[in-house]
Write a protein that holds these residues in place. Structure first.
Motif, mmCIF file in Angstrom:
data_model
loop_
_atom_site.group_PDB
_atom_site.id
_atom_site.type_symbol
_atom_site.label_atom_id
_atom_site.label_comp_id
_atom_site.label_asym_id
_atom_site.label_seq_id
_atom_site.Cartn_x
_atom_site.Cartn_y
_atom_site.Cartn_z
ATOM 1 N N THR A 1 0.756 -1.283 -0.026
ATOM 2 C CA THR A 1 0.004 -0.142 -0.159
ATOM 3 C C THR A 1 1.034 1.336 -0.049
ATOM 4 O OG1 THR A 1 -0.123 0.076 2.430
ATOM 5 C CG2 THR A 1 -1.824 -1.081 1.244
ATOM 6 N N GLY A 2 1.987 1.265 0.368
ATOM 7 C CA GLY A 2 2.978 2.479 0.644
ATOM 8 C C GLY A 2 2.582 2.666 2.053
ATOM 9 N N HIS A 3 3.101 3.812 2.521
ATOM 10 C CA HIS A 3 3.220 4.284 3.956
ATOM 11 C C HIS A 3 1.869 4.800 4.396
ATOM 12 C CE1 HIS A 3 4.628 6.070 7.714
ATOM 13 N NE2 HIS A 3 3.934 6.989 7.413
ATOM 14 N N LEU A 4 1.174 4.095 5.442
ATOM 15 C CA LEU A 4 0.024 4.606 6.173
ATOM 16 C C LEU A 4 0.141 4.924 7.405
ATOM 17 C CD1 LEU A 4 -2.473 1.449 5.183
ATOM 18 C CD2 LEU A 4 -2.270 3.756 3.844
ATOM 19 N N PRO A 5 0.040 6.183 7.795
ATOM 20 C CA PRO A 5 0.110 6.816 9.038
ATOM 21 C C PRO A 5 -1.055 5.943 10.068
ATOM 22 C CG PRO A 5 -0.843 8.343 7.820
ATOM 23 C CD PRO A 5 -0.726 7.098 6.929
ATOM 24 N N SER A 6 -0.717 5.679 11.318
ATOM 25 C CA SER A 6 -1.590 5.285 12.306
ATOM 26 C C SER A 6 -3.100 5.811 12.152
ATOM 27 C CB SER A 6 -0.867 5.466 13.687
ATOM 28 O OG SER A 6 -0.876 6.567 14.199
ATOM 29 N N GLY A 7 -4.076 5.132 12.285
ATOM 30 C CA GLY A 7 -5.531 5.596 12.271
ATOM 31 C C GLY A 7 -6.468 4.493 11.837
ATOM 32 N N THR A 8 -7.608 4.862 11.829
ATOM 33 C CA THR A 8 -8.765 3.791 11.219
ATOM 34 C C THR A 8 -9.178 4.185 9.837
ATOM 35 O OG1 THR A 8 -9.753 4.098 13.474
ATOM 36 C CG2 THR A 8 -11.178 3.202 11.913
ATOM 37 N N TYR A 9 -9.123 2.982 9.033
ATOM 38 C CA TYR A 9 -9.274 3.137 7.624
ATOM 39 C C TYR A 9 -10.532 2.089 7.318
ATOM 40 C CZ TYR A 9 -4.384 5.100 7.487
ATOM 41 O OH TYR A 9 -3.606 5.663 7.858
ATOM 42 N N SER A 10 -11.086 2.686 6.071
ATOM 43 C CA SER A 10 -12.263 1.872 5.276
ATOM 44 C C SER A 10 -11.540 1.117 4.234
ATOM 45 C CB SER A 10 -13.220 2.781 4.796
ATOM 46 O OG SER A 10 -13.859 2.114 3.922
ATOM 47 N N LEU A 11 -11.573 -0.028 4.363
ATOM 48 C CA LEU A 11 -11.089 -0.843 3.214
ATOM 49 C C LEU A 11 -12.132 -1.552 2.285
ATOM 50 C CD1 LEU A 11 -9.000 -2.717 1.694
ATOM 51 C CD2 LEU A 11 -8.944 -4.496 3.635
ATOM 52 N N THR A 12 -12.336 -1.106 1.163
ATOM 53 C CA THR A 12 -13.370 -1.849 0.278
ATOM 54 C C THR A 12 -12.847 -2.661 -0.728
ATOM 55 O OG1 THR A 12 -14.404 0.445 0.253
ATOM 56 C CG2 THR A 12 -15.382 -0.896 -1.596
ATOM 57 N N LEU A 13 -13.385 -3.878 -0.851
ATOM 58 C CA LEU A 13 -12.931 -4.946 -1.634
ATOM 59 C C LEU A 13 -14.089 -5.138 -2.855
ATOM 60 C CD1 LEU A 13 -11.677 -7.267 1.163
ATOM 61 C CD2 LEU A 13 -10.452 -5.640 -0.317
ATOM 62 N N ALA A 14 -13.658 -5.738 -3.868
ATOM 63 C CA ALA A 14 -14.625 -6.067 -5.005
ATOM 64 C C ALA A 14 -13.844 -7.158 -5.789
ATOM 65 C CB ALA A 14 -15.177 -4.673 -5.736
ATOM 66 N N CYS A 15 -14.617 -7.624 -6.587
ATOM 67 C CA CYS A 15 -14.082 -8.733 -7.494
ATOM 68 C C CYS A 15 -15.172 -8.983 -8.858
ATOM 69 C CB CYS A 15 -13.827 -10.121 -7.011
ATOM 70 S SG CYS A 15 -15.027 -10.947 -6.253
ATOM 71 N N LYS A 16 -14.711 -9.359 -9.838
ATOM 72 C CA LYS A 16 -15.556 -9.576 -10.804
ATOM 73 C C LYS A 16 -15.205 -11.024 -11.713
ATOM 74 C CE LYS A 16 -17.136 -7.698 -15.412
ATOM 75 N NZ LYS A 16 -18.386 -7.437 -15.482
ATOM 76 N N SER A 17 -15.729 -12.061 -11.087
ATOM 77 C CA SER A 17 -15.627 -13.570 -11.648
ATOM 78 C C SER A 17 -16.597 -14.486 -11.495
ATOM 79 C CB SER A 17 -14.165 -13.875 -10.828
ATOM 80 O OG SER A 17 -13.809 -15.149 -11.119
ATOM 81 N N PRO A 18 -16.615 -15.647 -12.303
ATOM 82 C CA PRO A 18 -17.463 -16.628 -11.865
ATOM 83 C C PRO A 18 -17.458 -17.373 -10.572
ATOM 84 C CG PRO A 18 -16.411 -17.249 -13.870
ATOM 85 C CD PRO A 18 -15.826 -15.927 -13.242
ATOM 86 N N ARG A 19 -16.306 -17.098 -10.120
ATOM 87 C CA ARG A 19 -16.141 -17.932 -8.757
ATOM 88 C C ARG A 19 -15.783 -16.815 -7.639
ATOM 89 N NH1 ARG A 19 -12.695 -22.894 -9.851
ATOM 90 N NH2 ARG A 19 -13.467 -23.606 -7.645
ATOM 91 N N ARG A 20 -15.311 -16.997 -6.648
ATOM 92 C CA ARG A 20 -14.691 -16.361 -5.304
ATOM 93 C C ARG A 20 -13.439 -15.962 -5.737
ATOM 94 N NH1 ARG A 20 -17.745 -16.306 -0.544
ATOM 95 N NH2 ARG A 20 -19.659 -17.183 -0.471
ATOM 96 N N VAL A 21 -13.079 -14.859 -4.871
ATOM 97 C CA VAL A 21 -11.906 -14.257 -5.007
ATOM 98 C C VAL A 21 -11.189 -13.983 -3.514
ATOM 99 C CG1 VAL A 21 -10.154 -12.567 -5.590
ATOM 100 C CG2 VAL A 21 -11.810 -13.186 -7.359
ATOM 101 N N SER A 22 -10.059 -14.462 -3.230
ATOM 102 C CA SER A 22 -9.450 -14.552 -1.880
ATOM 103 C C SER A 22 -8.923 -13.113 -1.698
ATOM 104 C CB SER A 22 -8.646 -15.628 -1.468
ATOM 105 O OG SER A 22 -9.401 -16.675 -1.647
ATOM 106 N N PHE A 23 -8.951 -12.284 -0.670
ATOM 107 C CA PHE A 23 -8.251 -11.228 -0.247
ATOM 108 C C PHE A 23 -7.573 -11.489 1.218
ATOM 109 C CE2 PHE A 23 -11.212 -9.775 -3.126
ATOM 110 C CZ PHE A 23 -10.766 -8.659 -3.756
ATOM 111 N N THR A 24 -6.322 -11.036 1.455
ATOM 112 C CA THR A 24 -5.570 -11.177 2.560
ATOM 113 C C THR A 24 -4.835 -10.005 2.745
ATOM 114 O OG1 THR A 24 -5.521 -13.568 2.655
ATOM 115 C CG2 THR A 24 -4.132 -12.455 4.083
ATOM 116 N N VAL A 25 -5.247 -8.986 3.652
ATOM 117 C CA VAL A 25 -4.386 -7.664 3.844
ATOM 118 C C VAL A 25 -3.849 -8.208 5.332
ATOM 119 C CG1 VAL A 25 -4.786 -5.080 4.353
ATOM 120 C CG2 VAL A 25 -6.332 -6.536 2.781
ATOM 121 N N ARG A 26 -2.450 -7.606 5.426
ATOM 122 C CA ARG A 26 -1.688 -7.839 6.266
ATOM 123 C C ARG A 26 -0.856 -6.718 6.861
ATOM 124 N NH1 ARG A 26 -0.816 -13.325 7.639
ATOM 125 N NH2 ARG A 26 -1.479 -14.679 6.010
#
Length: 179
Positions: free
Chosen positions: A106-131
């Motif tokens: 992501t690049g440098h994020l200062p401490s704080g609270t964030y909104s993470l919006t995820l979306a995908c377009k596929s006939p099947r599921r997509v896995s997202f892992t944010v660490r």
């Protein structure tokens, strides 16, 4: 052997009891058949049966979940990641081939609270892992065709890693915005 005779009931008493019992039964039957009729001035309801209810939903376009490229991909991203009121720190999107995984930072994020919006377009599921380092903030398999918004908190300044994986070809998009 000794026989005991039942006491005799006078005929008049038995006959009177039978008359009372039949009167009570007749009154109950008569009251059970009563119906209240209210005349509100409207005519009788039609007796014709209404046609059965059918769902008017149109079938979905089978191509709706197929991944896109170029200008169509840009349009899809604008649609699934609409403008946000918060400050956007990072946006990522792209096309994954079947059975592949993509790693991004992501690049440098200062401490704080964030909104993470995820979306995908596929006939099947997509896995997202944010660490955040070794700590998984989000780890989910998203059903495509929907967007998911997660609230995450970064305690110290950090660079988050985002991993996206798909079993079939897929578009993915995510946005991290400060709340």
């Amino acid at each position: 052997m000794h026989t005991v005779q039942a006491p005799l009931v006078p005929r008049r008493t038995a006959a009177a009891a039978a008359v009372v019992l039949s009167g009570v039964l007749a009154a109950g039957a008569a009251l059970g058949g009563c119906e209240y009729v209210y005349d509100d001035g409207r005519g009788p309801l039609p007796t014709a049966t209404a046609p059965p209810f059918t769902d008017a939903a149109l079938p979905q376009d089978p191509r709706r979940n197929l991944p896109v490229t170029g200008a169509e991909l840009d349009q899809w991203v604008e649609q699934v990641l609409p403008e946000t009121a918060g400050q956007v720190f990072h946006t990522g999107f792209g096309l994954l081939k079947a059975g592949t995984t993509r790693q991004e930072s992501t690049g440098h994020l200062p401490s704080g609270t964030y909104s993470l919006t995820l979306a995908c377009k596929s006939p099947r599921r997509v896995s997202f892992t944010v660490r955040n380092g070794e700590l998984a903030l989000v780890d989910l398999s998203l059903r495509c065709g929907t967007s998911r918004v997660n609230v995450i908190h970064v305690a110290n300044d950090a660079v988050l890693s985002v991993e996206v994986a798909a079993q079939s070809a897929a578009n993915f998009a995510y946005r991290i915005s400060r709340l």
